[in-house]
Design an enzyme around this catalytic site. Sequence first.
Site, PDB file in Angstrom:
ATOM      1  N   LYS A  90       0.858  -1.183   0.000  1.00 46.57           N
ATOM      2  CA  LYS A  90       0.000   0.000   0.000  1.00 46.57           C
ATOM      3  C   LYS A  90       0.886   1.223   0.000  1.00 46.57           C
ATOM      4  CE  LYS A  90      -3.942   2.085   0.203  1.00 46.57           C
ATOM      5  NZ  LYS A  90      -3.512   2.779  -1.045  1.00 46.57           N
ATOM      6  N   GLN A 111       7.178   3.799   3.968  1.00 46.87           N
ATOM      7  CA  GLN A 111       5.778   3.360   3.993  1.00 46.87           C
ATOM      8  C   GLN A 111       5.590   2.086   4.825  1.00 46.87           C
ATOM      9  OE1 GLN A 111       3.902   5.476   1.481  1.00 46.87           O
ATOM     10  NE2 GLN A 111       2.211   5.002   2.849  1.00 46.87           N
ATOM     11  N   LYS A 114       5.336   3.335   8.452  1.00 52.72           N
ATOM     12  CA  LYS A 114       4.159   4.203   8.579  1.00 52.72           C
ATOM     13  C   LYS A 114       2.888   3.350   8.602  1.00 52.72           C
ATOM     14  CE  LYS A 114       3.954   7.464   5.505  1.00 52.72           C
ATOM     15  NZ  LYS A 114       3.626   8.401   4.395  1.00 52.72           N
ATOM     16  N   LYS A 126       5.405   1.673  -3.043  1.00 52.24           N
ATOM     17  CA  LYS A 126       5.335   3.028  -3.614  1.00 52.24           C
ATOM     18  C   LYS A 126       5.613   2.928  -5.106  1.00 52.24           C
ATOM     19  CE  LYS A 126       4.737   7.304  -2.165  1.00 52.24           C
ATOM     20  NZ  LYS A 126       4.032   7.780  -0.954  1.00 52.24           N
ATOM     21  N   GLY A 165      -2.748   8.243  -4.239  1.00 53.98           N
ATOM     22  CA  GLY A 165      -2.132   9.494  -4.667  1.00 53.98           C
ATOM     23  C   GLY A 165      -0.853   9.816  -3.914  1.00 53.98           C
ATOM     24  N   ASP A 166      -0.116  10.759  -4.447  1.00 57.38           N
ATOM     25  CA  ASP A 166       1.066  11.355  -3.807  1.00 57.38           C
ATOM     26  C   ASP A 166       1.327  12.620  -4.622  1.00 57.38           C
ATOM     27  OD1 ASP A 166       3.304  10.580  -1.693  1.00 57.38           O
ATOM     28  OD2 ASP A 166       4.370  11.460  -3.373  1.00 57.38           O
ATOM     29  N   THR A 209      -4.783  13.428   5.190  1.00 60.24           N
ATOM     30  CA  THR A 209      -3.373  13.577   5.574  1.00 60.24           C
ATOM     31  C   THR A 209      -3.176  14.873   6.361  1.00 60.24           C
ATOM     32  OG1 THR A 209      -2.825  12.428   3.526  1.00 60.24           O
ATOM     33  CG2 THR A 209      -1.001  13.431   4.738  1.00 60.24           C
ATOM     34  N   ASN A 240      -2.254  18.940  -1.736  1.00 63.34           N
ATOM     35  CA  ASN A 240      -3.281  18.249  -0.953  1.00 63.34           C
ATOM     36  C   ASN A 240      -2.989  18.282   0.548  1.00 63.34           C
ATOM     37  OD1 ASN A 240      -3.853  15.295   0.357  1.00 63.34           O
ATOM     38  ND2 ASN A 240      -5.598  16.053  -0.810  1.00 63.34           N
ATOM     39  N   SER A 376      -6.907   5.632   3.615  1.00 63.76           N
ATOM     40  CA  SER A 376      -6.930   4.754   2.438  1.00 63.76           C
ATOM     41  C   SER A 376      -7.316   3.338   2.850  1.00 63.76           C
ATOM     42  CB  SER A 376      -5.551   4.723   1.768  1.00 63.76           C
ATOM     43  OG  SER A 376      -5.360   5.847   0.938  1.00 63.76           O
TER      44      SER A 376
HETATM   45  P1  NDP Z   1       0.739  17.735  -4.155  1.00 62.62           P
HETATM   46  O1  NDP Z   1       1.239  17.381  -5.500  1.00 62.62           O
HETATM   47  O2  NDP Z   1      -0.720  17.910  -3.939  1.00 62.62           O
HETATM   48  O3  NDP Z   1       1.458  19.050  -3.609  1.00 62.62           O
HETATM   49  C1  NDP Z   1       2.843  19.110  -3.496  1.00 62.62           C
HETATM   50  C2  NDP Z   1       3.228  20.489  -3.037  1.00 62.62           C
HETATM   51  O4  NDP Z   1       4.622  20.496  -2.739  1.00 62.62           O
HETATM   52  C3  NDP Z   1       3.026  21.547  -4.102  1.00 62.62           C
HETATM   53  O5  NDP Z   1       2.777  22.770  -3.488  1.00 62.62           O
HETATM   54  C4  NDP Z   1       4.363  21.556  -4.816  1.00 62.62           C
HETATM   55  O6  NDP Z   1       4.653  22.760  -5.494  1.00 62.62           O
HETATM   56  C5  NDP Z   1       5.312  21.357  -3.662  1.00 62.62           C
HETATM   57  N1  NDP Z   1       6.511  20.665  -4.140  1.00 62.62           N
HETATM   58  C6  NDP Z   1       6.571  19.443  -4.739  1.00 62.62           C
HETATM   59  N2  NDP Z   1       7.830  19.139  -5.087  1.00 62.62           N
HETATM   60  C7  NDP Z   1       8.569  20.184  -4.697  1.00 62.62           C
HETATM   61  C8  NDP Z   1       9.941  20.477  -4.769  1.00 62.62           C
HETATM   62  N3  NDP Z   1      10.805  19.610  -5.329  1.00 62.62           N
HETATM   63  N4  NDP Z   1      10.363  21.659  -4.248  1.00 62.62           N
HETATM   64  C9  NDP Z   1       9.481  22.541  -3.685  1.00 62.62           C
HETATM   65  N5  NDP Z   1       8.158  22.319  -3.600  1.00 62.62           N
HETATM   66  C10 NDP Z   1       7.718  21.155  -4.087  1.00 62.62           C
HETATM   67  O7  NDP Z   1       1.312  16.583  -3.179  1.00 62.62           O
HETATM   68  P2  NDP Z   1       0.826  16.185  -1.727  1.00 62.62           P
HETATM   69  O8  NDP Z   1       0.341  17.364  -0.988  1.00 62.62           O
HETATM   70  O9  NDP Z   1      -0.029  14.994  -1.849  1.00 62.62           O
HETATM   71  O10 NDP Z   1       2.207  15.674  -1.078  1.00 62.62           O
HETATM   72  C11 NDP Z   1       3.065  16.515  -0.334  1.00 62.62           C
HETATM   73  C12 NDP Z   1       3.980  15.660   0.528  1.00 62.62           C
HETATM   74  O11 NDP Z   1       3.197  14.881   1.426  1.00 62.62           O
HETATM   75  C13 NDP Z   1       4.852  14.650  -0.221  1.00 62.62           C
HETATM   76  O12 NDP Z   1       6.066  14.489   0.472  1.00 62.62           O
HETATM   77  C14 NDP Z   1       4.042  13.366  -0.126  1.00 62.62           C
HETATM   78  O13 NDP Z   1       4.858  12.232  -0.282  1.00 62.62           O
HETATM   79  C15 NDP Z   1       3.510  13.494   1.282  1.00 62.62           C
HETATM   80  N6  NDP Z   1       2.334  12.726   1.627  1.00 62.62           N
HETATM   81  C16 NDP Z   1       1.201  12.782   0.881  1.00 62.62           C
HETATM   82  C17 NDP Z   1       0.089  12.057   1.262  1.00 62.62           C
HETATM   83  C18 NDP Z   1      -1.205  12.149   0.528  1.00 62.62           C
HETATM   84  O14 NDP Z   1      -2.174  11.538   0.974  1.00 62.62           O
HETATM   85  N7  NDP Z   1      -1.311  12.895  -0.564  1.00 62.62           N
HETATM   86  C19 NDP Z   1       0.102  11.184   2.438  1.00 62.62           C
HETATM   87  C20 NDP Z   1       1.324  11.253   3.196  1.00 62.62           C
HETATM   88  C21 NDP Z   1       2.384  11.991   2.784  1.00 62.62           C
HETATM   89  P3  NDP Z   1       4.452  22.825  -7.084  1.00 62.62           P
HETATM   90  O15 NDP Z   1       2.989  22.762  -7.323  1.00 62.62           O
HETATM   91  O16 NDP Z   1       5.078  24.105  -7.484  1.00 62.62           O
HETATM   92  O17 NDP Z   1       5.184  21.640  -7.636  1.00 62.62           O
HETATM   93  O1  2IT Z   2       2.922   8.853   1.566  1.00 64.71           O
HETATM   94  C1  2IT Z   2       1.786   8.387   1.741  1.00 64.71           C
HETATM   95  O2  2IT Z   2       1.466   7.814   2.788  1.00 64.71           O
HETATM   96  C2  2IT Z   2       0.799   8.553   0.669  1.00 64.71           C
HETATM   97  N1  2IT Z   2       1.118   9.152  -0.347  1.00 64.71           N
HETATM   98  C3  2IT Z   2      -0.569   7.960   0.809  1.00 64.71           C
HETATM   99  C4  2IT Z   2      -0.572   6.499   0.438  1.00 64.71           C
HETATM  100  C5  2IT Z   2      -1.918   5.847   0.386  1.00 64.71           C
HETATM  101  O3  2IT Z   2      -1.925   4.658   0.046  1.00 64.71           O
HETATM  102  O4  2IT Z   2      -2.938   6.458   0.696  1.00 64.71           O
END
Ligand code: NDP
Ligand code: 2IT
Length: 444
Positions: A90, A111, A114, A126, A165-166, A209, A240, A376
């Site tokens: 997952k 992961q 976590k 992943k 998603g990620d 998240t 997100n 999830s």
């Molecule tokens: P999104 O794609 O929705 O948003 C990512 C954000 O981070 C955007 O604002 C983006 O800016 C910025 N960003 C991405 N890459 C870079 C970079 N190299 N340098 C600077 N800014 C950056 O992703 P999420 O919000 O889903 O994910 C954010 C973090 O949270 C990640 O580390 C992800 O692995 C983690 N995460 C996500 C989960 C989920 O459920 N979605 C769960 C647990 C962890 P821009 O738009 O300009 O690229």
């Molecule tokens: O980093 C993370 O935990 C995620 N991007 C969410 C993974 C998931 O299966 O919901």
Amino acid sequence: MSYVDEIIEAVVAKNPSEPEFHQAVKEVLNSLRPVVDANEEKFRREALLERLVEPERQIKFRVPWVDDKGQVQVNTGYRVQFNSAIGPYKGGLRLHPSVNLGIIKFLGFEQIFKNSLTGLPIGGGKGGSDFDPKGKSDREVMAFCQSFMTELCKYIGENTDVPAGDIGTGAREIGYLYGQYKRLTGLYEGVLTGKGLSYGGSLARTEATGYGLLYLTKEMLKMNGIDIAGKTAAVSGSGNVAIYAIQKAQQLGVKVLTCSDSTGWVYDPDGIDVAALKEIKEVKRARLTEYKNYRPNSEYHEGRGVWTVKVDLALPCATQNELHLEDAKALAANGCIAVAEGANMPTTLEATEYLQEQGILFAPGKAANAGGVATSALEMSQNSERLSWTFEEVDAKLQGIMINICHNMADAAERYGFAKNYVVGANIAGFEKVVDAMLAQGVV
Ligand code: NDP
Ligand code: 2IT
């Protein structure tokens, strides 16, 4: 040389071009020293750490698709199925030009622990691609997603591997991926999470998240006799995780002063306007430069800088290694009391150590951002029983899970003599269940 040091050295030697993977392995294995030292002979005989750092399976594939000009484009797709000791693989799919095997392996490795911390039966995996959704038309994104799934569908299933998603993968991408999976396999099953509500998604998964991050932060502060209400916070990112972290923070009485994207950052002295942020990022898919049009009082700055603002709480929610040692120093100098990671591994090892030395409470991502994958898993449960729960039911379960994680990481740290070191606590608490399952299942 100790068993832990041997394995760290071997991981670096065997995977020389994967610095993020080295970083994640070092953080986890260094935390596990007390447990490993106490069981060294047994773990060595079982090659437990060798197995832990070696993915069960790594899939790498070509993703050809046609752009709007009729030009064929080729990306690389990945799925790393890291550890299935406690449940089906997952973990999310990252779509970002920086994606390579080492990034996916670090994320898959994190992961494992976590997912174990959530208390739910999910293994670690992943995937993703170096495809950049930015600036692509919906048709181009669909073409990519269909091609990506045409290969990926051979390796996933509701009981084997359930992606989500990620970075770069949101509701639109999950929809296209799900449609193609269904068309290719004929199966209407919960093979992906983060689905739309009209076709099997869970209420509160979008928020989970960010909301979970705040539930854990609130509990961590409470355990330390601090009330979250009335505090100020700096948030990085505007995707997100960041959006719903800001929303929940505000509901809890926290004033959030910043957010950022990969080109710049916003300072809003009146507190970030979530409705404006949602419109800019979720509807228009635009840059943060637009924020000033909604909030004339705010400032937009090019480059990095959110950690220079004086705040009580720092919530990195963008990407790996975005909070460096000099940022940690700036936060500490400004009186910051807690850092909680919404992103995966956003804080460098040096910055983490510095923050902990300064007595700043530090909640690592594998605990603090586990609310997404936990919800999830709740989506998987709802799909299996072909029912959907209300927002309140899911949100209540999420709160319970985050509070449990918070206490489990604190208790594990204390049990091993590292009170308040939540990095050690989260790694040990996550590891305990995985190691028990691995040993019980024999040499596989
Ligand atoms: P999104 O794609 O929705 O948003 C990512 C954000 O981070 C955007 O604002 C983006 O800016 C910025 N960003 C991405 N890459 C870079 C970079 N190299 N340098 C600077 N800014 C950056 O992703 P999420 O919000 O889903 O994910 C954010 C973090 O949270 C990640 O580390 C992800 O692995 C983690 N995460 C996500 C989960 C989920 O459920 N979605 C769960 C647990 C962890 P821009 O738009 O300009 O690229
Ligand atoms: O980093 C993370 O935990 C995620 N991007 C969410 C993974 C998931 O299966 O919901």
